[in-house]
Each structure stands twice: as structure tokens, then as C-alpha cells.
Write a protein that holds these residues in place. Structure first.
Motif, mmCIF file in Angstrom:
data_model
loop_
_atom_site.group_PDB
_atom_site.id
_atom_site.type_symbol
_atom_site.label_atom_id
_atom_site.label_comp_id
_atom_site.label_asym_id
_atom_site.label_seq_id
_atom_site.Cartn_x
_atom_site.Cartn_y
_atom_site.Cartn_z
ATOM 1 N N SER A 10 -0.876 -13.845 5.675
ATOM 2 C CA SER A 10 -1.002 -14.749 6.829
ATOM 3 C C SER A 10 0.314 -14.825 7.612
ATOM 4 O O SER A 10 0.315 -14.914 8.831
ATOM 5 N N LYS A 11 1.460 -14.757 6.890
ATOM 6 C CA LYS A 11 2.756 -14.748 7.588
ATOM 7 C C LYS A 11 2.896 -13.500 8.452
ATOM 8 O O LYS A 11 3.430 -13.560 9.559
ATOM 9 N N LYS A 12 2.426 -12.379 7.917
ATOM 10 C CA LYS A 12 2.486 -11.137 8.702
ATOM 11 C C LYS A 12 1.613 -11.249 9.950
ATOM 12 O O LYS A 12 2.008 -10.802 11.030
ATOM 13 N N TYR A 136 12.662 -2.904 7.224
ATOM 14 C CA TYR A 136 11.250 -3.153 6.922
ATOM 15 C C TYR A 136 10.484 -3.338 8.220
ATOM 16 O O TYR A 136 10.849 -4.164 9.052
ATOM 17 N N ARG A 137 9.438 -2.553 8.359
ATOM 18 C CA ARG A 137 8.678 -2.465 9.604
ATOM 19 C C ARG A 137 7.442 -3.356 9.537
ATOM 20 O O ARG A 137 6.795 -3.464 8.499
ATOM 21 N N LEU A 138 7.125 -3.958 10.664
ATOM 22 C CA LEU A 138 5.860 -4.678 10.804
ATOM 23 C C LEU A 138 4.946 -3.821 11.671
ATOM 24 O O LEU A 138 5.244 -3.573 12.838
ATOM 25 N N GLY A 139 3.871 -3.334 11.058
ATOM 26 C CA GLY A 139 2.916 -2.502 11.793
ATOM 27 C C GLY A 139 1.679 -3.301 12.150
ATOM 28 O O GLY A 139 1.755 -4.510 12.375
ATOM 29 N N TYR A 140 0.547 -2.625 12.149
ATOM 30 C CA TYR A 140 -0.685 -3.274 12.610
ATOM 31 C C TYR A 140 -1.569 -3.762 11.470
ATOM 32 O O TYR A 140 -2.664 -4.244 11.691
ATOM 33 N N GLY A 141 -1.106 -3.578 10.238
ATOM 34 C CA GLY A 141 -1.856 -4.116 9.104
ATOM 35 C C GLY A 141 -2.667 -3.099 8.338
ATOM 36 O O GLY A 141 -3.274 -3.418 7.320
ATOM 37 N N GLY A 142 -2.673 -1.850 8.803
ATOM 38 C CA GLY A 142 -3.443 -0.824 8.100
ATOM 39 C C GLY A 142 -2.731 -0.283 6.862
ATOM 40 O O GLY A 142 -3.356 0.262 5.960
ATOM 41 N N GLY A 143 -1.415 -0.428 6.842
ATOM 42 C CA GLY A 143 -0.634 0.044 5.696
ATOM 43 C C GLY A 143 -0.505 1.555 5.595
ATOM 44 O O GLY A 143 -0.052 2.080 4.579
ATOM 45 N N TYR A 144 -0.860 2.264 6.664
ATOM 46 C CA TYR A 144 -0.867 3.734 6.611
ATOM 47 C C TYR A 144 0.510 4.323 6.323
ATOM 48 O O TYR A 144 0.677 5.167 5.456
#
Length: 198
Positions: A10-12, A136-144
């Protein structure tokens, strides 16, 4: 444990919304400055990491992302684009002049080409919503990208996020135990390499 994971998740999500708004507010001038720096710092990275005949990993830009496809035209560089599959994750394929096809995330990719071995890729450039000081990168949530870079051969490729300075977090971003740091970034302020990225 599950609640801790849910908490990070949820924080992400909150951070994704925040940085998506920040990124979408960037002017075309900022994009042009970042592109200029990618072009000017490419030689530094190539001299440091590139081996003749190897590929450079780039990406097909989505809304808000910096378009670095021009790398393909610089000295006829051999570039690879990612192709995502819901079951197999990301693979990289040579972007020649063949037609691109839409992958599992509706992004154009040269999926018909054979996957390229990570040993044949010298540098990866990756988009992001945000990155922190530790890489540490914040992407779109797919974890690819995290799943890909958990493998040693992929992790050993110097990997840089292309991002605007207002999306570089001074505070550590929320991270899961499987998140993997990047080696640095290129922004409108230039190239930043993280020495401690292990």
C-alpha cells in the motif's frame, strides 16, 4: 508477515500515485535535457562497460517516460528491447528493422527475434516512476525488472534508470525483500553512479 507485505504494497501504491503526478508535470524542456545527458553520458558508460559487438538494453517509452530510442541511431548501436510475458517475465530481443509486436503489457517489442543472452548485453537503461539514493527503483508494480535482475547474470549488467530529478527520492522508497538496487541514474542533472550498489 502478510500484513507487513500488505503495508509495503500500500505504501508503494501511494508513492506510485505521488510520483506519477510529479512525473506527468515535467515539461518537454526537462525531457530534452535528460535526452541530451543520455546522449552525452553514453560515451562515458560505453568506455567503462561496453565490449565491441555487445548490445545496449533500452525500452519503448510509455506516457511520461523519457524517449531514448535515438540510441539505436548512434553509430548504429546494437540495441535490445524488453518483451514481457505474464508467465515468463521479461526477455530482451534484438531490435533490428523487423516489425515490432505488442507484448503482454501492450508495449511494442521485437518478440519474434530470439532472446538475447545477458552475457551479450553491456548496459541496461530502464524507466521508472522514482528511484532512491540507494538505487531502489519504484516501477509500475509488475515486478518484471526485479525478477529479472535477481538472476546473477542479469544483476551483473550495469543498469541505470532514466529519470527526472524531481523523481529521485531523498528518503528510502518502500521496498520488498526481493527488490534489487540499480547502479545509478541519468537525469537532467547528469549521470549519477551509486558506488555501493552490490
Amino acid at each position: 508477515m502478510a500484513s507487513m507485505y500488505g503495508d509495503i504494497k500500500s505504501k508503494k501504491e501511494i508513492k506510485r500515485k505521488e510520483y506519477n503526478l510529479i512525473r506527468n508535470s515535467n515539461s518537454s524542456l526537462i525531457h530534452e535535457k535528460i535526452k541530451f545527458n543520455v546522449k552525452s553520458k553514453l560515451n562515458i558508460l560505453l568506455n567503462k562497460y561496453h565490449v565491441e559487438g555487445q548490445f545496449i538494453g533500452i525500452y519503448w517509452p510509455l506516457k511520461g517516460e523519457i524517449d531514448i530510442r535515438f540510441i539505436k541511431e548512434i553509430n548504429n548501436q546494437k540495441v535490445v528491447l524488453p518483451s514481457s510475458s505474464k508467465t515468463k517475465g521479461i526477455s530482451y530481443h534484438h531490435w533490428s528493422n523487423n516489425q515490432l509486436e505488442i507484448d503482454a503489457n501492450s508495449i511494442p517489442a521485437p518478440s519474434r527475434e530470439n532472446p538475447i543472452n545477458p552475457n551479450d548485453i553491456s548496459i541496461l537503461f530502464v524507466p521508472a516512476l522514482a528511484i532512491d539514493q540507494e538505487g531502489y527503483r519504484l516501477g509500475y508494480g509488475g515486478g518484471y525488472f526485479d525478477r529479472l535482475r535477481q538472476r546473477d547474470l542479469w544483476f551483473s549488467i550495469p543498469s541505470f534508470v532514466v529519470i527526472s530529478n524531481n523523481c529521485i527520492s531523498r528518503e528510502p522508497l518502500p521496498r520488498d525483500k526481493w527488490d534489487v538496487p540499480f547502479n545509478g541514474w541519468i537525469s537532467e542533472k547528469g549521470l549519477h553512479e551509486i558506488e555501493a550498489a552490490k
